[in-house]
Design a protein around this motif. Sequence first.
Motif, PDB file in Angstrom:
ATOM      1  N   TYR A  39      51.323  44.831  58.779  1.00 45.78           N
ATOM      2  CA  TYR A  39      51.177  44.732  57.345  1.00 45.78           C
ATOM      3  C   TYR A  39      50.516  45.912  56.693  1.00 45.78           C
ATOM      4  O   TYR A  39      50.751  46.561  55.720  1.00 45.78           O
ATOM      5  N   GLU A  42      52.431  49.431  56.232  1.00 40.89           N
ATOM      6  CA  GLU A  42      53.156  49.440  54.871  1.00 40.89           C
ATOM      7  C   GLU A  42      52.519  50.128  53.766  1.00 40.89           C
ATOM      8  O   GLU A  42      53.215  50.596  52.888  1.00 40.89           O
ATOM      9  N   TYR A  43      51.246  50.226  53.907  1.00 46.27           N
ATOM     10  CA  TYR A  43      50.563  50.704  52.702  1.00 46.27           C
ATOM     11  C   TYR A  43      50.574  52.391  52.396  1.00 46.27           C
ATOM     12  O   TYR A  43      50.425  52.662  51.282  1.00 46.27           O
ATOM     13  N   HIS A 132      52.155  51.387  46.280  1.00 49.66           N
ATOM     14  CA  HIS A 132      52.288  50.312  47.174  1.00 49.66           C
ATOM     15  C   HIS A 132      51.908  49.152  46.091  1.00 49.66           C
ATOM     16  O   HIS A 132      52.886  48.312  46.039  1.00 49.66           O
ATOM     17  N   PHE A 133      50.707  48.960  45.770  1.00 52.04           N
ATOM     18  CA  PHE A 133      50.417  48.102  44.766  1.00 52.04           C
ATOM     19  C   PHE A 133      51.207  48.075  43.581  1.00 52.04           C
ATOM     20  O   PHE A 133      51.169  47.002  42.886  1.00 52.04           O
ATOM     21  N   VAL A 136      54.025  46.076  44.241  1.00 49.51           N
ATOM     22  CA  VAL A 136      53.758  44.532  44.342  1.00 49.51           C
ATOM     23  C   VAL A 136      53.683  43.973  43.035  1.00 49.51           C
ATOM     24  O   VAL A 136      54.290  43.006  42.752  1.00 49.51           O
ATOM     25  N   LYS A 139      57.260  43.680  41.253  1.00 52.96           N
ATOM     26  CA  LYS A 139      57.939  42.459  41.642  1.00 52.96           C
ATOM     27  C   LYS A 139      57.385  41.298  41.271  1.00 52.96           C
ATOM     28  O   LYS A 139      58.274  40.493  41.115  1.00 52.96           O
ATOM     29  N   ARG A 140      56.200  41.279  41.088  1.00 48.73           N
ATOM     30  CA  ARG A 140      55.753  39.679  40.530  1.00 48.73           C
ATOM     31  C   ARG A 140      56.066  39.721  39.042  1.00 48.73           C
ATOM     32  O   ARG A 140      56.337  38.479  38.596  1.00 48.73           O
ATOM     33  N   ASN A 192      50.619  32.331  41.182  1.00 46.20           N
ATOM     34  CA  ASN A 192      50.645  33.720  41.573  1.00 46.20           C
ATOM     35  C   ASN A 192      50.799  34.833  40.558  1.00 46.20           C
ATOM     36  O   ASN A 192      50.714  35.955  40.882  1.00 46.20           O
ATOM     37  N   GLN A 198      45.459  42.364  37.934  1.00 46.17           N
ATOM     38  CA  GLN A 198      45.670  42.911  39.454  1.00 46.17           C
ATOM     39  C   GLN A 198      46.051  44.536  38.939  1.00 46.17           C
ATOM     40  O   GLN A 198      45.520  45.312  39.636  1.00 46.17           O
ATOM     41  N   ASN A 202      43.903  47.609  40.725  1.00 45.39           N
ATOM     42  CA  ASN A 202      44.656  48.519  41.461  1.00 45.39           C
ATOM     43  C   ASN A 202      44.312  49.851  40.741  1.00 45.39           C
ATOM     44  O   ASN A 202      43.901  50.998  41.706  1.00 45.39           O
TER      45      ASN A 202
END
Length: 278
Positions: A39, A42-43, A132-133, A136, A139-140, A192, A198, A202
């Motif tokens: 996990y 992947e960062y 990476h963040f 994320v 995608k959200r 979520n 977020q 980030n």
Amino acid sequence: MNKKNYKLFRSILALVFLTSCSLVGEWWYERMDRYIANYFYEYADFDKNQRNEIKRISESYHTWLSDEELPKYRSLLVAIRDLDDDTSINEIKTISYQAEKRFIASNNFFHPHIIKFSKTMTDKQVNQIKQHFEAVVSKRKETESKRNKQENGTLETFVRIFKFLKVELNEEQKNLIIKFSNENNQIYRDPNFDQFDQEKWNAELNLILLDRKEYGFDSRLDKHLKVFNEMDESELNNKINALLAELVSSLDQKQRKNYRQRINFFIKSLDRIIDNYI
């Protein structure tokens, strides 16, 4: 639901996930450190020494979890199983508090390791983590844009959790959730995709990591990471606890039997892991 209100569900689901993974025996738990390491890999594109350090930290977490946390998870599962038709809000508050403590304990285990590891990173790796963040969050956002705004996100969350516990909520119970979501402006919220900013978090993380060689870096990053450790004592959280107490108390004989059998299954699975790792 904001990030704090949802932490009870997140903690309980993480706990149930841990135990339910023993459906495939100790094979999964035995390799859990590898999944954690993968996990973090992947960062960014970490070098060999950094990947070895991530592996070492993951193995250390696995040992700590086995030695310190599994019995506490078991006690929490027993408390959840033993809720009955007289369940009070104080009982739910106690379970919520204990679930959050387990969540915070895991967070706190990683914090000093993350701080130390961050000092070994390059600017390129810091930028990769930022990307990476960002991916994320993107995608959200995409998922959120496709949501049917007429759907009741809070109802969906409760139905999904109870269904995982082998409980099909009846119409009266669903109406309790709908009433709660109407009264508390929780109809269209995706747990979520909550009030927690977020993107801002980030961006601040990226600035802190860029200053990883500067004085005060350790305390800045530690404080930034601990935003997720705050206990929730809000009025909305109290209302959620009250709703949970009412739902659990309202379970009929068949629902309660299924619920307890499901939790007992998780407890037995966890017992097998404890017997082999403690």
